[in-house]
Design a protein around this motif. Structure first.
Motif, PDB file in Angstrom:
ATOM      1  N   LYS A 187       0.836  -1.212   0.000  1.00 35.20           N
ATOM      2  CA  LYS A 187       0.000   0.000   0.000  1.00 35.20           C
ATOM      3  C   LYS A 187       0.862   1.251   0.000  1.00 35.20           C
ATOM      4  O   LYS A 187       0.501   2.249  -0.623  1.00 35.20           O
ATOM      5  CB  LYS A 187      -0.923   0.006   1.208  1.00 35.20           C
ATOM      6  CG  LYS A 187      -2.026  -1.037   1.116  1.00 35.20           C
ATOM      7  CD  LYS A 187      -2.932  -1.019   2.338  1.00 35.20           C
ATOM      8  CE  LYS A 187      -3.978  -2.098   2.235  1.00 35.20           C
ATOM      9  NZ  LYS A 187      -4.821  -2.154   3.434  1.00 35.20           N
ATOM     10  N   ALA A 188       1.996   1.215   0.676  1.00 39.89           N
ATOM     11  CA  ALA A 188       2.890   2.359   0.719  1.00 39.89           C
ATOM     12  C   ALA A 188       3.486   2.617  -0.664  1.00 39.89           C
ATOM     13  O   ALA A 188       3.707   3.797  -1.041  1.00 39.89           O
ATOM     14  CB  ALA A 188       4.016   2.120   1.716  1.00 39.89           C
ATOM     15  N   ASN A 189       3.735   1.573  -1.455  1.00 34.06           N
ATOM     16  CA  ASN A 189       4.258   1.741  -2.802  1.00 34.06           C
ATOM     17  C   ASN A 189       3.265   2.421  -3.720  1.00 34.06           C
ATOM     18  O   ASN A 189       3.663   3.062  -4.707  1.00 34.06           O
ATOM     19  CB  ASN A 189       4.675   0.371  -3.382  1.00 34.06           C
ATOM     20  CG  ASN A 189       5.936  -0.157  -2.751  1.00 34.06           C
ATOM     21  OD1 ASN A 189       6.726   0.626  -2.228  1.00 34.06           O
ATOM     22  ND2 ASN A 189       6.098  -1.458  -2.771  1.00 34.06           N
ATOM     23  N   LEU A 190       1.986   2.312  -3.424  1.00 32.56           N
ATOM     24  CA  LEU A 190       0.964   2.991  -4.223  1.00 32.56           C
ATOM     25  C   LEU A 190       1.092   4.509  -4.103  1.00 32.56           C
ATOM     26  O   LEU A 190       0.734   5.250  -5.032  1.00 32.56           O
ATOM     27  CB  LEU A 190      -0.437   2.544  -3.799  1.00 32.56           C
ATOM     28  CG  LEU A 190      -0.789   1.085  -4.046  1.00 32.56           C
ATOM     29  CD1 LEU A 190      -2.164   0.774  -3.455  1.00 32.56           C
ATOM     30  CD2 LEU A 190      -0.795   0.798  -5.536  1.00 32.56           C
ATOM     31  N   PHE A 191       1.579   4.983  -2.955  1.00 30.61           N
ATOM     32  CA  PHE A 191       1.699   6.431  -2.721  1.00 30.61           C
ATOM     33  C   PHE A 191       3.017   7.009  -3.233  1.00 30.61           C
ATOM     34  O   PHE A 191       3.175   8.210  -3.283  1.00 30.61           O
ATOM     35  CB  PHE A 191       1.532   6.746  -1.243  1.00 30.61           C
ATOM     36  CG  PHE A 191       0.138   6.484  -0.753  1.00 30.61           C
ATOM     37  CD1 PHE A 191      -0.889   7.338  -1.078  1.00 30.61           C
ATOM     38  CD2 PHE A 191      -0.155   5.385   0.043  1.00 30.61           C
ATOM     39  CE1 PHE A 191      -2.170   7.112  -0.637  1.00 30.61           C
ATOM     40  CE2 PHE A 191      -1.416   5.148   0.486  1.00 30.61           C
ATOM     41  CZ  PHE A 191      -2.452   6.006   0.155  1.00 30.61           C
ATOM     42  N   THR A 192       3.972   6.180  -3.597  1.00 29.05           N
ATOM     43  CA  THR A 192       5.258   6.701  -4.080  1.00 29.05           C
ATOM     44  C   THR A 192       5.361   6.712  -5.572  1.00 29.05           C
ATOM     45  O   THR A 192       4.603   6.258  -6.337  1.00 29.05           O
ATOM     46  CB  THR A 192       6.426   5.859  -3.540  1.00 29.05           C
ATOM     47  OG1 THR A 192       6.232   4.503  -3.902  1.00 29.05           O
ATOM     48  CG2 THR A 192       6.541   6.014  -2.064  1.00 29.05           C
TER      49      THR A 192
END
Length: 192
Positions: A187-192
């Motif tokens: 999920k954090a990779n979706l924001f980067t």
């Protein structure tokens, strides 16, 4: 600095050799309830420890007279001041007028061996905690009651099984943690 430390150690060793000082090693001061009370399972000892800590209101690792009085009242078996003192005296091996956790476990050992008369305060503590849970078992007759009683007594030396269960639970928790961390990273990779 190092010479002071060495000289203190050598001085202590001389005092021990000459009999001026008692040479008790710190390792002999360690006490393990699982090795001394082998008749209890790890789960039972942890349950007793939880109960002990519940009634050790002062947090000093001892149950004193007032804490014992409170405990007996909570168990529904209030005692007189003199009876409470006699209860402590019966298991107080170090004569400090308090009950340590080791002495608390002695209550259960002695009661299981039949060393306490029915109606005494220490027997009340034992009987309150060693009863078969009727809510769990139901009232299905004497056969089920006695089978449940035998089952509670036969679990006394299953340390290995309990340790394996604890390890399995920890392994499952670690797996769940890894899955949560992977989902978080995704999920954090979706924001980067």
């Amino acid at each position: 600095m190092a010479t002071d430390e060495l000289s203190k150690k050598l001085e202590r060793r001389v005092n021990i050799n000459e009999g001026e000082e008692n040479g008790v090693s710190p390792s002999t001061l360690v006490w393990n309830p699982y090795t001394e009370f082998k008749e209890f399972s790890r789960k039972e000892i942890k349950g007793y420890e939880k109960m002990f800590n519940t009634y050790d209101v002062g947090g000093d690792k001892y149950i004193d007279l007032l804490e014992l009085k409170h405990m007996m009242e909570k168990l529904g078996a209030p005692q007189t001041h003199l009876a409470l003192k006699n209860m402590i005296k019966e298991v107080d091996e170090d004569h400090d007028s308090k009950i340590s956790f080791r002495e608390f476990l002695l209550i259960f050992r002695k009661a299981a061996a039949g060393e306490f008369a029915e109606g005494t305060g220490l027997f009340e503590i034992y009987s309150q905690l060693s009863e078969v849970d009727v809510d769990k078992e139901g009232v299905k007759g004497a056969k089920n009651f006695f089978e449940a009683k035998i089952d509670t007594q036969s679990r006394s030396n299953k340390f290995e099984e309990e340790i394996k269960q604890e390890q399995e639970e920890k392994r499952k928790e670690l797996e769940e943690k890894k899955i949560r961390q992977a989902a978080f990273k995704e999920k954090a990779n979706l924001f980067t």
